[in-house]
Design a protein around this motif. Structure first.
Motif, mmCIF file in Angstrom:
data_model
loop_
_atom_site.group_PDB
_atom_site.id
_atom_site.type_symbol
_atom_site.label_atom_id
_atom_site.label_comp_id
_atom_site.label_asym_id
_atom_site.label_seq_id
_atom_site.Cartn_x
_atom_site.Cartn_y
_atom_site.Cartn_z
ATOM 1 N N VAL A 1 17.428 27.279 2.300
ATOM 2 C CA VAL A 1 17.744 27.696 3.669
ATOM 3 C C VAL A 1 19.127 28.329 3.660
ATOM 4 O O VAL A 1 20.137 27.647 3.525
ATOM 5 N N GLN A 2 19.188 29.638 3.800
ATOM 6 C CA GLN A 2 20.431 30.387 3.769
ATOM 7 C C GLN A 2 20.314 31.571 4.722
ATOM 8 O O GLN A 2 19.214 31.944 5.133
ATOM 9 N N PHE A 3 21.423 32.155 5.062
ATOM 10 C CA PHE A 3 21.427 33.184 6.092
ATOM 11 C C PHE A 3 20.782 34.483 5.633
ATOM 12 O O PHE A 3 20.448 35.328 6.454
ATOM 13 N N SER A 4 20.566 34.634 4.335
ATOM 14 C CA SER A 4 19.840 35.808 3.866
ATOM 15 C C SER A 4 18.363 35.746 4.236
ATOM 16 O O SER A 4 17.646 36.742 4.113
ATOM 17 N N LEU A 5 17.874 34.587 4.702
ATOM 18 C CA LEU A 5 16.482 34.492 5.141
ATOM 19 C C LEU A 5 16.187 35.467 6.276
ATOM 20 O O LEU A 5 15.071 35.957 6.422
ATOM 21 N N ALA A 6 17.200 35.714 7.108
ATOM 22 C CA ALA A 6 16.995 36.648 8.211
ATOM 23 C C ALA A 6 16.664 38.050 7.707
ATOM 24 O O ALA A 6 16.012 38.830 8.408
ATOM 25 N N MET A 7 17.090 38.373 6.492
ATOM 26 C CA MET A 7 16.806 39.683 5.924
ATOM 27 C C MET A 7 15.349 39.820 5.494
ATOM 28 O O MET A 7 14.881 40.917 5.219
ATOM 29 N N VAL A 8 14.636 38.690 5.418
ATOM 30 C CA VAL A 8 13.213 38.764 5.110
ATOM 31 C C VAL A 8 12.488 39.615 6.152
ATOM 32 O O VAL A 8 11.469 40.247 5.865
ATOM 33 N N GLY B 1 26.584 25.092 9.988
ATOM 34 C CA GLY B 1 27.410 25.619 8.922
ATOM 35 C C GLY B 1 26.697 26.727 8.166
ATOM 36 O O GLY B 1 25.550 27.063 8.446
ATOM 37 N N SER B 2 27.386 27.293 7.186
ATOM 38 C CA SER B 2 26.855 28.457 6.469
ATOM 39 C C SER B 2 26.475 28.161 5.027
ATOM 40 O O SER B 2 26.113 29.076 4.286
ATOM 41 N N SER B 3 26.553 26.903 4.599
ATOM 42 C CA SER B 3 26.223 26.576 3.214
ATOM 43 C C SER B 3 24.712 26.609 3.006
ATOM 44 O O SER B 3 23.920 26.383 3.927
ATOM 45 N N VAL B 4 24.305 26.893 1.778
ATOM 46 C CA VAL B 4 22.880 26.937 1.422
ATOM 47 C C VAL B 4 22.336 25.518 1.382
ATOM 48 O O VAL B 4 22.940 24.618 0.791
ATOM 49 N N ARG B 5 21.180 25.313 2.013
ATOM 50 C CA ARG B 5 20.550 23.990 2.048
ATOM 51 C C ARG B 5 19.265 24.025 1.226
ATOM 52 O O ARG B 5 18.449 24.926 1.381
ATOM 53 N N GLY C 1 13.333 37.732 12.603
ATOM 54 C CA GLY C 1 13.935 37.234 11.382
ATOM 55 C C GLY C 1 14.960 36.155 11.664
ATOM 56 O O GLY C 1 15.035 35.138 10.949
ATOM 57 N N ALA C 2 15.749 36.336 12.719
ATOM 58 C CA ALA C 2 16.727 35.320 13.103
ATOM 59 C C ALA C 2 16.031 34.049 13.581
ATOM 60 O O ALA C 2 16.542 32.940 13.368
ATOM 61 N N MET C 3 14.865 34.184 14.225
ATOM 62 C CA MET C 3 14.113 33.006 14.657
ATOM 63 C C MET C 3 13.589 32.218 13.457
ATOM 64 O O MET C 3 13.558 30.984 13.481
ATOM 65 N N VAL C 4 13.176 32.928 12.408
ATOM 66 C CA VAL C 4 12.757 32.259 11.169
ATOM 67 C C VAL C 4 13.914 31.441 10.599
ATOM 68 O O VAL C 4 13.765 30.262 10.248
ATOM 69 N N LEU C 5 15.085 32.057 10.497
ATOM 70 C CA LEU C 5 16.269 31.367 10.003
ATOM 71 C C LEU C 5 16.658 30.217 10.912
ATOM 72 O O LEU C 5 16.972 29.105 10.443
ATOM 73 N N PHE C 6 16.638 30.435 12.213
ATOM 74 C CA PHE C 6 17.020 29.423 13.196
ATOM 75 C C PHE C 6 16.148 28.178 13.050
ATOM 76 O O PHE C 6 16.649 27.047 13.024
ATOM 77 N N ALA C 7 14.839 28.379 12.949
ATOM 78 C CA ALA C 7 13.918 27.257 12.800
ATOM 79 C C ALA C 7 14.156 26.520 11.487
ATOM 80 O O ALA C 7 14.168 25.276 11.456
ATOM 81 N N ALA C 8 14.353 27.278 10.401
ATOM 82 C CA ALA C 8 14.579 26.652 9.103
ATOM 83 C C ALA C 8 15.880 25.856 9.097
ATOM 84 O O ALA C 8 15.951 24.756 8.517
#
Length: 311
Positions: free
Chosen positions: A230-237, A132-136, A58-65
């Motif tokens: 693109v936000q950090f909640s993507l890792a929760m997917v 950064g942590s802002s939503v993209r 899940g973190a890899m998904v977020l990292f790539a995005a």
């Protein structure tokens, strides 16, 4: 009595009154399930090569995005951002293999699992430090408008995601079943020491499979990022991918797709037709309850290898 009616009878009455709407809900659920399958594919790849559940997928998904969206924000065209992000994911795979996995060869699986938890938090922190942590908002030109097919409305974006996921499944299925590298991956998962003894280069195999999992994570990240931002909640997917794996089987590439379709369709239908009986929020927990039922009756999943114990 009202609960029994709303739970057992009302859904079928609603389906009979509006069959086209039911087909629309079911189709939307199936296409959403494909998105879960994209994440689940990365888990299957790592598990087939190492026998370890990769908590970091899940973190890899977020990292790539994050990197893909970040490069676009810097003015790089989407195709250039894609090439750069592929390079980043390949470098990440090589680093994980060299720094994390290679020192842990032949260690118990629980040690490798704990290592992937450490990788998860590193990727979360590193990605936030860099971008950064802002939503993209991620817009690569994929249409988000509905398409009417036989009176049923379907989101064009979901159709494209389904085509991409289906293509990935076909390629990966051929890769695992028909290539020497795919057979070596299965041998490594069965026994690290035995694979080394017959000349299979463990470090190379792990680097390959983590690279492929990273590229699958990139595709999933682009799709989910385009849909949700693109936000950090993507890792929760990744948490929703776990029931998908339980249903389909941890070692089955096609099972990841079938499990995703069952979860996606089931939770959408439950959310629409059982909300009156159970209340809102069914979509959040339905997948886990369904996975629990599967664990009770078929813990290896629909396509997983049946476990036979001899006494």
């Amino acid at each position: 009595m009202d609960f029994l009616y709303n739970f057992f009878i009302s859904p079928f009455v609603q389906i009979a009154d509006s069959p086209l709407f039911f087909v629309e809900v079911l189709t939307g659920g199936l296409l959403s399930g494909v998105m879960y399958s994209l994440v689940a594919l990365g888990f299957v790849l790592i598990f087939k090569a190492s026998g370890v559940f990769n908590f970091a997928q899940g973190a890899m998904v977020l990292f790539a995005a994050l990197f893909f969206a970040g490069f676009i924000d810097k003015g790089v065209p989407w195709w250039g951002s894609l090439i750069l992000t592929i390079g980043v994911m390949v470098l990440l795979a090589m680093t994980i293999e060299r720094v994390v996995l290679r020192p842990l060869v032949n260690q118990p699986h629980i040690i490798l699992f704990m290592a992937t938890i450490g990788v998860t938090y590193f990727l979360d922190g590193f990605g936030q430090t860099v971008w950064g942590s802002s939503v993209r908002v991620l817009d690569i030109g994929l249409p988000q408008t509905p398409l009417e097919i036989g009176g049923v409305l379907v989101n064009k974006f979901d159709i494209i995601a389904a085509v991409v996921a289906g293509s990935l499944v076909a390629v990966l299925a051929v890769f695992f079943q028909k290539t020497r590298v795919g057979r070596a991956l299965r041998a490594v998962a069965d026994d690290h020491q035995a694979a080394l003894s017959v000349g299979i280069p463990l470090k190379t195999i792990w680097a390959i499979v983590w690279t492929v999992a990273g590229l699958v994570g990139l595709v999933a990240g682009v799709m989910w990022g385009s849909k949700l931002g693109v936000q950090f909640s993507l890792a929760m997917v990744a948490l929703k991918a776990l029931p998908v794996l339980i249903l389909g089987g941890f070692t089955s590439v096609p099972g990841a797709i079938i499990g995703g379709l069952i979860i996606g369709a089931g939770e959408k239908v439950a959310e629409v037709y059982w909300a009156d009986a159970i209340g809102g929020g069914i979509e959040d927990w339905f997948a886990y309850m369904l996975a629990l039922v599967f664990l009770l009756f078929r813990p290896q999943g629909l396509f997983g290898d049946k476990i036979i114990e001899r006494v």
